[in-house]
Motif scaffolding. Structure first.
Motif, PDB file in Angstrom:
ATOM      1  N   LYS A 292       0.861  -1.289   0.118  1.00 19.89           N
ATOM      2  CA  LYS A 292      -0.144  -0.014  -0.059  1.00 19.89           C
ATOM      3  C   LYS A 292       0.784   1.182   0.023  1.00 19.89           C
ATOM      4  N   ASP A 293       0.978   1.911  -1.007  1.00 17.22           N
ATOM      5  CA  ASP A 293       1.866   2.954  -1.460  1.00 17.22           C
ATOM      6  C   ASP A 293       3.318   2.672  -0.975  1.00 17.22           C
ATOM      7  N   ASP A 294       4.051   3.188   0.046  1.00 14.09           N
ATOM      8  CA  ASP A 294       5.269   2.962   0.364  1.00 14.09           C
ATOM      9  C   ASP A 294       5.416   1.766   1.302  1.00 14.09           C
ATOM     10  N   LEU A 295       4.713   1.117   1.734  1.00 14.32           N
ATOM     11  CA  LEU A 295       4.493   0.109   2.584  1.00 14.32           C
ATOM     12  C   LEU A 295       4.580  -1.374   1.563  1.00 14.32           C
ATOM     13  N   ARG A 296       5.638  -1.925   1.686  1.00 20.23           N
ATOM     14  CA  ARG A 296       5.897  -3.274   0.923  1.00 20.23           C
ATOM     15  C   ARG A 296       6.079  -4.402   1.811  1.00 20.23           C
ATOM     16  N   VAL A 297       5.433  -5.298   1.653  1.00 17.94           N
ATOM     17  CA  VAL A 297       5.735  -6.610   2.294  1.00 17.94           C
ATOM     18  C   VAL A 297       5.819  -7.971   1.567  1.00 17.94           C
ATOM     19  N   ALA A 298       7.197  -8.314   1.732  1.00 20.78           N
ATOM     20  CA  ALA A 298       7.509  -9.685   0.917  1.00 20.78           C
ATOM     21  C   ALA A 298       7.445 -10.990   1.852  1.00 20.78           C
TER      22      ALA A 298
ATOM     23  N   GLN B  68      16.232 -11.180  -4.577  1.00 19.83           N
ATOM     24  CA  GLN B  68      14.867 -10.851  -5.367  1.00 19.83           C
ATOM     25  C   GLN B  68      14.062  -9.806  -4.967  1.00 19.83           C
ATOM     26  N   PHE B  69      13.805  -9.605  -3.886  1.00 19.04           N
ATOM     27  CA  PHE B  69      13.015  -8.416  -3.507  1.00 19.04           C
ATOM     28  C   PHE B  69      13.844  -7.372  -3.634  1.00 19.04           C
ATOM     29  N   ASN B  70      15.065  -7.156  -3.435  1.00 19.11           N
ATOM     30  CA  ASN B  70      15.820  -6.090  -3.672  1.00 19.11           C
ATOM     31  C   ASN B  70      15.845  -5.690  -5.216  1.00 19.11           C
TER      32      ASN B  70
ATOM     33  N   PRO C 172      17.065   0.343  -2.391  1.00 19.11           N
ATOM     34  CA  PRO C 172      15.936  -0.149  -1.328  1.00 19.11           C
ATOM     35  C   PRO C 172      16.746  -0.147  -0.162  1.00 19.11           C
ATOM     36  N   LYS C 173      15.912  -0.079   0.882  1.00 16.60           N
ATOM     37  CA  LYS C 173      16.351  -0.262   2.334  1.00 16.60           C
ATOM     38  C   LYS C 173      15.378  -1.219   2.766  1.00 16.60           C
ATOM     39  N   ILE C 174      15.820  -2.443   3.193  1.00 13.30           N
ATOM     40  CA  ILE C 174      14.870  -3.393   3.451  1.00 13.30           C
ATOM     41  C   ILE C 174      15.237  -3.774   5.022  1.00 13.30           C
ATOM     42  N   ALA C 175      13.764  -4.007   5.607  1.00 12.69           N
ATOM     43  CA  ALA C 175      13.665  -4.742   6.964  1.00 12.69           C
ATOM     44  C   ALA C 175      13.435  -6.021   6.923  1.00 12.69           C
ATOM     45  N   VAL C 176      13.839  -6.867   7.893  1.00  6.88           N
ATOM     46  CA  VAL C 176      13.784  -8.451   7.806  1.00  6.88           C
ATOM     47  C   VAL C 176      13.197  -8.561   9.297  1.00  6.88           C
ATOM     48  N   LEU C 177      11.872  -9.073   9.335  1.00  8.66           N
ATOM     49  CA  LEU C 177      11.211  -9.605  10.696  1.00  8.66           C
ATOM     50  C   LEU C 177      11.964 -10.906  11.164  1.00  8.66           C
ATOM     51  N   GLY C 178      12.023 -11.077  12.515  1.00  8.86           N
ATOM     52  CA  GLY C 178      12.162 -12.201  13.189  1.00  8.86           C
ATOM     53  C   GLY C 178      11.184 -13.472  13.090  1.00  8.86           C
ATOM     54  N   LEU C 179      11.682 -14.609  13.172  1.00 12.05           N
ATOM     55  CA  LEU C 179      10.658 -15.603  13.186  1.00 12.05           C
ATOM     56  C   LEU C 179       9.844 -15.968  14.575  1.00 12.05           C
ATOM     57  N   ASN C 180      10.714 -15.892  15.583  1.00 15.33           N
ATOM     58  CA  ASN C 180      10.010 -16.152  17.035  1.00 15.33           C
ATOM     59  C   ASN C 180       9.510 -14.958  17.489  1.00 15.33           C
ATOM     60  N   PRO C 181       8.784 -14.796  18.645  1.00 14.67           N
ATOM     61  CA  PRO C 181       8.509 -13.795  19.494  1.00 14.67           C
ATOM     62  C   PRO C 181       9.601 -13.018  19.865  1.00 14.67           C
ATOM     63  N   HIS C 182       9.702 -11.763  19.936  1.00 13.81           N
ATOM     64  CA  HIS C 182      10.568 -10.731  20.339  1.00 13.81           C
ATOM     65  C   HIS C 182      11.799 -11.112  19.555  1.00 13.81           C
TER      66      HIS C 182
ATOM     67  N   THR D 153       3.004 -10.284  -7.907  1.00  9.41           N
ATOM     68  CA  THR D 153       3.843 -11.484  -7.952  1.00  9.41           C
ATOM     69  C   THR D 153       4.947 -10.887  -8.679  1.00  9.41           C
ATOM     70  N   ALA D 154       6.194 -10.956  -7.899  1.00 10.97           N
ATOM     71  CA  ALA D 154       7.591 -10.478  -8.423  1.00 10.97           C
ATOM     72  C   ALA D 154       8.197 -11.622  -8.913  1.00 10.97           C
ATOM     73  N   GLY D 155       9.103 -11.567  -9.737  1.00 12.44           N
ATOM     74  CA  GLY D 155      10.086 -12.571 -10.275  1.00 12.44           C
ATOM     75  C   GLY D 155       9.218 -13.344 -11.357  1.00 12.44           C
ATOM     76  N   LEU D 156       8.338 -12.952 -12.094  1.00 12.29           N
ATOM     77  CA  LEU D 156       7.551 -13.416 -13.041  1.00 12.29           C
ATOM     78  C   LEU D 156       7.966 -12.619 -14.486  1.00 12.29           C
ATOM     79  N   PRO D 157       7.819 -13.334 -15.670  1.00  7.64           N
ATOM     80  CA  PRO D 157       8.250 -12.670 -16.702  1.00  7.64           C
ATOM     81  C   PRO D 157       7.055 -11.667 -17.334  1.00  7.64           C
ATOM     82  N   VAL D 158       5.837 -11.828 -16.608  1.00 11.38           N
ATOM     83  CA  VAL D 158       4.739 -10.842 -16.945  1.00 11.38           C
ATOM     84  C   VAL D 158       4.535 -10.176 -15.393  1.00 11.38           C
TER      85      VAL D 158
END
Length: 330
Positions: free
Chosen positions: A152-158, A184-186, A198-208, A282-287
């Motif tokens: 949504k606008d500048d908020l992009r989640v992969a 691929q996201f970059n 691009p500046k990318i943030a990565v979330l953790g898998l576990n709580p905290h 859907t990124a990474g596709l030829p279309v």
């Protein structure tokens, strides 16, 4: 520019949102030089429109809504319209619509594909064998690992994993997969969204984010290792961050893209912040493929209250991404 839309599940809200989008599609400057096509069964479309009180006309393989028209890419499978119901007929039509649109887009008849929501349950009754539309697109495009981005606008989640049971997610998160996905996201942020660095943030898998190994080791042994490697390659990547605080404190505003480890971790906050106007890409596709960020919404189908905002955003985004890719090539 030519854009083809699929009809999605005719027992859901997809076609309603399309009919409601017609005025914008005919008047918005975004679509000044755009031709629209709809992959659908004419009889089903007429029945759908009549049931929700829309006066449409089919003339010379075109559907006319108000002052706007779309060309019809005719599908053979007719489905009676039963709002809110899971039916094999609706599944058959949705699958045929998708297959036909994909084939023509891959053959360069269209510049972009916009998919309306399907009912996977109905599609499975019709023999659909994929977890979702994204996976079918990937196979038909001969792409091993498509990247699902919602924005949504500048908020992009992969998403590091897409339609996977939660219990399988930890085993699917590996250093190799994560580095490939973030690269691929970059690249997509550069090529599809026109962001130079691009500046990318990565979330953790576990709580905290694992609390330094006290609530899980994946952050230390997999995610952080992948991020350090990416940094040496010049990727501007940061994390891993605890997902709850990252969104609650507004940290997402400081990044061009965010990588979530699993479906709901990334999409719950995005959809809350998007207020019904998010877009799936859907990124990474030829279309170029976009879609609205909602499903069939059986609970409100046929009531005439569905919002077209997400579909309109998906259509505008498809145009922007096609143009961004052309600009990048030049």
């Amino acid at each position: 520019m030519k854009i083809v839309l699929t009809c999605g599940d005719v027992n859901g809200i997809g076609l309603e949102t399309l009919l409601k989008s017609a005025d914008v599609m005919s008047s918005s400057l975004y679509f000044k030089d755009t031709e629209f096509y709809l992959s659908c069964n004419t009889q089903s479309l007429l029945e759908y429109a009549k049931k929700i009180g829309y006066d449409i006309e089919i003339l010379n393989e075109r559907v006319i809504v108000s002052d706007h028209y779309m060309k019809i890419l005719e599908c053979d499978n007719y489905s009676p319209v039963h709002f809110g119901k899971v039916t094999r007929n609706a599944g058959s039509l949705s699958v045929e619509s998708l297959e036909k649109a994909i084939v023509h887009t891959l053959n360069h008849k269209f510049d972009a594909l916009v998919t309306l929501p399907i009912s996977k349950e109905s599609a499975y009754l019709a023999g659909f064998k994929y977890p979702g539309q994204t996976e079918m697109l990937a196979e038909k495009s001969k792409v091993a690992s498509p990247l699902m981005i919602l924005f949504k606008d500048d908020l992009r989640v992969a998403l590091a994993t897409i339609h996977e049971p939660l219990r399988t997610v930890p085993d699917l998160i590996t250093k190799e997969k994560l580095t490939a996905l973030i690269n691929q996201f970059n690249n997509s942020l550069k090529i599809d969204f026109g962001i130079d660095k691009p500046k990318i943030a990565v979330l953790g898998l576990n709580p905290h984010a694992g609390e330094n190994g006290k609530i899980g080791m994946e952050e230390n042994t997999i995610i952080s290792v992948a991020l350090e490697q990416l940094k040496t390659e010049g990727v501007l990547v940061h994390g891993p961050y605890p997902a709850d605080g990252f969104f609650a404190h507004g940290d997402y505003r400081n990044f061009d893209g965010i990588v979530a480890m699993y479906h709901d971790q990334g999409l719950v906050p995005l959809k809350l912040l998007a207020h019904g106007t998010g877009v799936n890409f859907t990124a990474g596709l030829p279309v170029v493929r976009t879609s609205p960020d909602h499903g069939t919404a059986y609970g409100i189908s046929g009531k005439g209250i569905a919002s077209p905002d997400s579909l309109i955003a998906a259509l505008i985004s498809a145009v922007k991404i096609v143009k961004a890719r052309k600009n990048h090539k030049n």
